[in-house]
Write an enzyme that holds these catalytic residues in place. Structure first.
Site, PDB file in Angstrom:
ATOM      1  N   THR A 231       0.816  -1.213   0.000  1.00 21.31           N
ATOM      2  CA  THR A 231       0.000   0.000   0.000  1.00 21.31           C
ATOM      3  C   THR A 231       0.855   1.270   0.000  1.00 21.31           C
ATOM      4  O   THR A 231       0.309   2.362   0.004  1.00 21.31           O
ATOM      5  CB  THR A 231      -0.946   0.036   1.214  1.00 21.31           C
ATOM      6  OG1 THR A 231      -0.205  -0.395   2.355  1.00 21.31           O
ATOM      7  CG2 THR A 231      -2.142  -0.855   1.012  1.00 21.31           C
ATOM      8  N   THR A 234       6.586   1.861   2.585  1.00 24.70           N
ATOM      9  CA  THR A 234       7.992   2.193   2.351  1.00 24.70           C
ATOM     10  C   THR A 234       8.092   3.498   1.565  1.00 24.70           C
ATOM     11  O   THR A 234       8.919   4.358   1.861  1.00 24.70           O
ATOM     12  CB  THR A 234       8.667   1.063   1.556  1.00 24.70           C
ATOM     13  OG1 THR A 234       8.324  -0.175   2.166  1.00 24.70           O
ATOM     14  CG2 THR A 234      10.161   1.214   1.528  1.00 24.70           C
ATOM     15  N   GLU A 449     -18.997 -20.985 -16.600  1.00 24.31           N
ATOM     16  CA  GLU A 449     -18.795 -19.530 -16.542  1.00 24.31           C
ATOM     17  C   GLU A 449     -20.052 -18.770 -16.957  1.00 24.31           C
ATOM     18  O   GLU A 449     -20.417 -17.776 -16.331  1.00 24.31           O
ATOM     19  CB  GLU A 449     -17.611 -19.103 -17.426  1.00 24.31           C
ATOM     20  CG  GLU A 449     -16.269 -19.722 -17.057  1.00 24.31           C
ATOM     21  CD  GLU A 449     -15.890 -19.544 -15.601  1.00 24.31           C
ATOM     22  OE1 GLU A 449     -16.393 -18.608 -14.947  1.00 24.31           O
ATOM     23  OE2 GLU A 449     -15.101 -20.366 -15.090  1.00 24.31           O
ATOM     24  N   HIS A 452     -22.498 -18.564 -14.136  1.00 28.81           N
ATOM     25  CA  HIS A 452     -22.238 -17.434 -13.214  1.00 28.81           C
ATOM     26  C   HIS A 452     -22.754 -16.132 -13.817  1.00 28.81           C
ATOM     27  O   HIS A 452     -23.471 -15.368 -13.173  1.00 28.81           O
ATOM     28  CB  HIS A 452     -20.718 -17.233 -13.036  1.00 28.81           C
ATOM     29  CG  HIS A 452     -20.039 -18.239 -12.180  1.00 28.81           C
ATOM     30  ND1 HIS A 452     -20.477 -18.577 -10.933  1.00 28.81           N
ATOM     31  CD2 HIS A 452     -18.907 -18.957 -12.372  1.00 28.81           C
ATOM     32  CE1 HIS A 452     -19.651 -19.466 -10.411  1.00 28.81           C
ATOM     33  NE2 HIS A 452     -18.693 -19.722 -11.256  1.00 28.81           N
TER      34      HIS A 452
HETATM   35  P1  ADP Z   1       4.679  -1.529   1.388  1.00 31.63           P
HETATM   36  O1  ADP Z   1       5.910  -0.996   2.006  1.00 31.63           O
HETATM   37  O2  ADP Z   1       3.417  -0.992   1.981  1.00 31.63           O
HETATM   38  O3  ADP Z   1       4.619  -3.017   1.250  1.00 31.63           O
HETATM   39  P2  ADP Z   1       5.734  -0.221  -0.900  1.00 31.63           P
HETATM   40  O4  ADP Z   1       5.890   1.152  -0.392  1.00 31.63           O
HETATM   41  O5  ADP Z   1       6.955  -1.048  -0.953  1.00 31.63           O
HETATM   42  O6  ADP Z   1       4.615  -0.996  -0.104  1.00 31.63           O
HETATM   43  O7  ADP Z   1       5.065  -0.146  -2.330  1.00 31.63           O
HETATM   44  C1  ADP Z   1       5.559  -0.834  -3.441  1.00 31.63           C
HETATM   45  C2  ADP Z   1       5.385  -0.022  -4.685  1.00 31.63           C
HETATM   46  O8  ADP Z   1       4.009   0.152  -4.986  1.00 31.63           O
HETATM   47  C3  ADP Z   1       5.919   1.368  -4.573  1.00 31.63           C
HETATM   48  O9  ADP Z   1       7.263   1.417  -4.860  1.00 31.63           O
HETATM   49  C4  ADP Z   1       5.091   2.122  -5.591  1.00 31.63           C
HETATM   50  O10 ADP Z   1       5.605   1.949  -6.893  1.00 31.63           O
HETATM   51  C5  ADP Z   1       3.766   1.430  -5.530  1.00 31.63           C
HETATM   52  N1  ADP Z   1       2.830   2.136  -4.648  1.00 31.63           N
HETATM   53  C6  ADP Z   1       2.268   1.646  -3.533  1.00 31.63           C
HETATM   54  N2  ADP Z   1       1.433   2.535  -2.978  1.00 31.63           N
HETATM   55  C7  ADP Z   1       1.484   3.636  -3.747  1.00 31.63           C
HETATM   56  C8  ADP Z   1       0.838   4.919  -3.704  1.00 31.63           C
HETATM   57  N3  ADP Z   1      -0.012   5.242  -2.724  1.00 31.63           N
HETATM   58  N4  ADP Z   1       1.139   5.805  -4.662  1.00 31.63           N
HETATM   59  C9  ADP Z   1       1.991   5.499  -5.642  1.00 31.63           C
HETATM   60  N5  ADP Z   1       2.623   4.323  -5.748  1.00 31.63           N
HETATM   61  C10 ADP Z   1       2.374   3.388  -4.823  1.00 31.63           C
END
Ligand code: ADP
Length: 630
Positions: A231, A234, A449, A452
């Site tokens: 989400t 990071t 399918e 459904h």
């Molecule tokens: P988490 O740490 O929550 O598992 P990450 O931050 O590693 O997720 O997300 C992985 C990738 O997904 C990011 O590098 C980005 O490319 C994409 N991503 C996830 N959330 C977003 C967001 N809100 N906006 C833009 N890109 C996102």
């Protein structure tokens, strides 16, 4: 055979995460170089030592071994030139006349012989044989002791280096990644407005800690980012560092914990030491649950993890916030975390990073398609509607897969068709071209399918159909119906859930009606239908028999949502029976509805068998032709 796209939001795409590996900590490289030099040094010491011992032997000349009797015989005959008497051996040279006989060194084991001294005296008088005794206790002992010490030291060094290489005992070789500048800002994180808002204060604090200190405010030490995988937790942490223009230290919780007790703790120390040197900065600990798991026995405990956690708590308490260090940690199972971690002064702030809603998904698609060349058919709103439940990582993946598909096709612009195809690739896997279904199987899958889809169309409360396909996919489905809601919904009514149950069981109903046989293809539908029926009874209070009582609770809210029963065994048995009744009623309803529309079922199924994929529009037009009165 799914009637909905499977939710694989756990398969997050971490392709961007790899970028931070490029900025490996210099210290790590230096440490590795030093270690290599040490290994070479120790091996050279060992080789030199061995070489010296061998050389010593070789240089001491050729030695021929003879018996003590032969020595006495040669001595008596006057063939011995000089003799050295050691404690346990006798070393002598023959009485060589350099031109005819060459000089040879002999050794003989010394035995207790009282007459030896007399014989030597006689040989000296008669033949001029030289002899002397050698006291070897001093120098030989020192030599032996030195060689033992050299060997032990060399082995110790070698062993400790090998242990360190394998991440064993000793100083930590933690994988800490540092990015001096992340280059990510809040603009790169789509949606997640609430999360950004709560993190803005942290950014401000990193910019200007004095403002907070002057007024006497205690600064936040850390925040916990909580949410399902992919989400953008990071990404948000990086954006905080990027906005504040400070270095970003990151480490995964799991990389702290090793087999050896004490290593994790020393890694924590190391991380904070390095961060303090570069303050102000952000420390990001991903998957903090790997170390921060509660220390009570319920979730299992081990001393290594406990030590690591204690060290982390101690470091968090110990550092001075005025230096400008903010710790961000991410987790998707906050319920297992130790309470001590969440106490005020530690990770007392919780920032929820949710799966994006419709607007969030549109924004995320926009962010990721910024640099992608797309044609006028692209409708991100439609794409966002079709990807309900997807996380940011999935959406990033979809855009990329769409672009790849366009390249594969030799086009320079990405079309909506590419993106729709990419949604299927991301959620259901690639088409499995080599899996050829037999004619009968293809018929069964098609009827399943269409069963459904037809039920979805016949009941008012289900979502319209986007597409039906009977092309097998790599993630295991033989075919599926893809339904897309007309608008994002946050609530589902009892009627809608009941209609969903009928639709879910419609695949099996169509098979039975048409072929009078049942197959294994409905297992996934049955699983989903059972889950829905159970939730209706135990959590949503939608069963008249049980009323509004919570009979189950959710564990692991952000991961797999495990359910734990909250009722007596007797009630559990009754719940099982109620689920069976509900599913049986739904199945009967499905069969009844379908048998009233067999003509439509046949026409659509034969069209599907021929074309393998049909769109929602084609589906509706066949239905309208067969049943114009509808
Ligand atoms: P988490 O740490 O929550 O598992 P990450 O931050 O590693 O997720 O997300 C992985 C990738 O997904 C990011 O590098 C980005 O490319 C994409 N991503 C996830 N959330 C977003 C967001 N809100 N906006 C833009 N890109 C996102």
């Amino acid at each position: 055979m799914d009637n909905n796209l499977p939710d694989n939001s756990n398969n997050n795409n971490n392709n961007n995460n790899n970028s931070n590996n490029s900025n490996n900590n210099n210290n790590g490289n230096k440490g590795r170089n030093n270690r290599s030099i040490m290994v070479i040094l120790v091996i050279s010491i060992l080789l030199t030592f061995l070489f010296w011992r061998v050389f010593d032997r070789v240089s001491s000349g050729r030695e021929e071994e003879v018996t003590y009797g032969q020595f006495i015989e040669m001595l008596d005959k006057g063939e011995v030139g000089s003799v050295k008497i050691y404690g346990s051996k006798i070393v002598f040279e023959n009485n060589a006349d350099d031109k005819v006989i060459s000089k040879t060194k002999y050794t003989a084991t010394r035995i207790s012989d009282d007459s030896l001294a007399e014989k030597l005296r006689q040989a000296k008088t008669k033949y001029g044989t030289e002899y002397e005794g050698v006291d070897e206790s001093g120098s030989a002992m020192i030599g032996t002791i030195i060689s033992y010490i050299v060997m032990i030291v060399a082995f110790y060094l070698l062993l400790s280096m090998i242990m360190k290489r394998s991440g064993g005992v000793g100083r930590a070789n933690a994988k800490i990644y540092v990015e001096k500048k992340t280059g990510v800002t809040f603009a790169d994180v789509a949606g997640e407005e609430e999360a950004k808002e709560s993190l803005t204060e942290m950014v401000d604090f990193l910019h200007n800690p004095k403002k907070y200190l002057d007024i006497g405010a205690k600064l936040p030490k850390g925040a916990l980012l909580v949410g399902p995988p992919g989400t953008g937790k990071t990404l948000l942490a990086k954006a905080v560092a990027g906005e504040a223009n400070v270095p970003f230290f990151s480490m995964s919780g799991s990389s702290f914990v090793e087999m050896y007790v004490g290593v994790g703790a020393s890694r924590v120390r190391d991380l904070f030491k390095q961060a303090t040197q570069m303050a102000p900065c952000i420390i990001f600990i991903d998957e903090i649950d790997a170390i921060g798991r509660s220390r009570d026995s319920r979730h299992g405990g081990d001393s290594e993890r406990e030590q690591t956690l204690n060290q982390l708590l101690a470091e968090m308490d110990g550092f001075d916030t005025s230096k400008g260090i903010v710790i961000l940690a991410a987790t998707n199972c906050p319920e297992v975390l130790d309470k001590a971690l969440l106490r005020p002064g530690r990770f007392d702030r919780r920032v929820i990073v949710e799966k994006p809603d419709l607007k969030g998904r549109i924004d995320t698609l926009k962010v990721h398609s910024k640099n992608v060349k797309m044609d006028e058919t692209v409708d991100l709103h439609e794409l966002a509607l079709a990807t309900s439940g997807a996380v940011g990582a999935d959406l990033a993946n979809i855009i990329n897969e769409g672009a790849l598909a366009a390249v594969r096709d030799g086009r320079s612009l990405v079309s909506q068709q590419d993106l729709i195809g990419a949604v299927e690739v991301v959620f259901a896997g690639k088409e499995k071209k080599d899996r050829l279904l037999s004619k009968e199987e293809k018929q069964i899958v098609a009827y399943h399918e269409v069963g459904h889809a037809l039920l979805a169309a016949l009941q008012k409360h289900t979502e319209p159909i986007q597409r039906i396909t009977i092309v097998p996919r790599t993630m295991g489905s033989l075919g599926y119906v893809w339904q897309v809601p007309e608008e994002e919904k946050y609530l589902e009514s009892k009627k809608e859930l009941e209609a969903e149950l009928v639709t879910l069981l419609g695949g099996r109903a169509a098979e039975e009606l048409k072929f009078d046989s049942v197959t294994t293809g409905a297992s996934n539908d049955i699983e989903k239908a059972t889950k829905t029926a159970r939730a209706m009874i135990t959590m949503y209070g939608m069963s008249d028999k049980f009323g509004m009582v919570q009979l189950e609770s959710i564990e692991g809210q952000y991961l797999d949502r495990n359910l734990a029963l909250q009722c007596s065994d007797e009630t559990a048995t009754k719940i099982d029976k109620e689920i069976r009744d509900m599913l049986r009623d739904s199945y009967n309803k499905a069969k009844k509805l379908l048998s009233a529309h067999m003509a439509a079922l046949d026409s659509i199924a034969s069209f599907l068998i021929e074309h393998e994929t049909i769109t929602g529009k084609e589906f509706m037009s066949i239905l309208a032709q067969v049943e114009p009165q509808r």
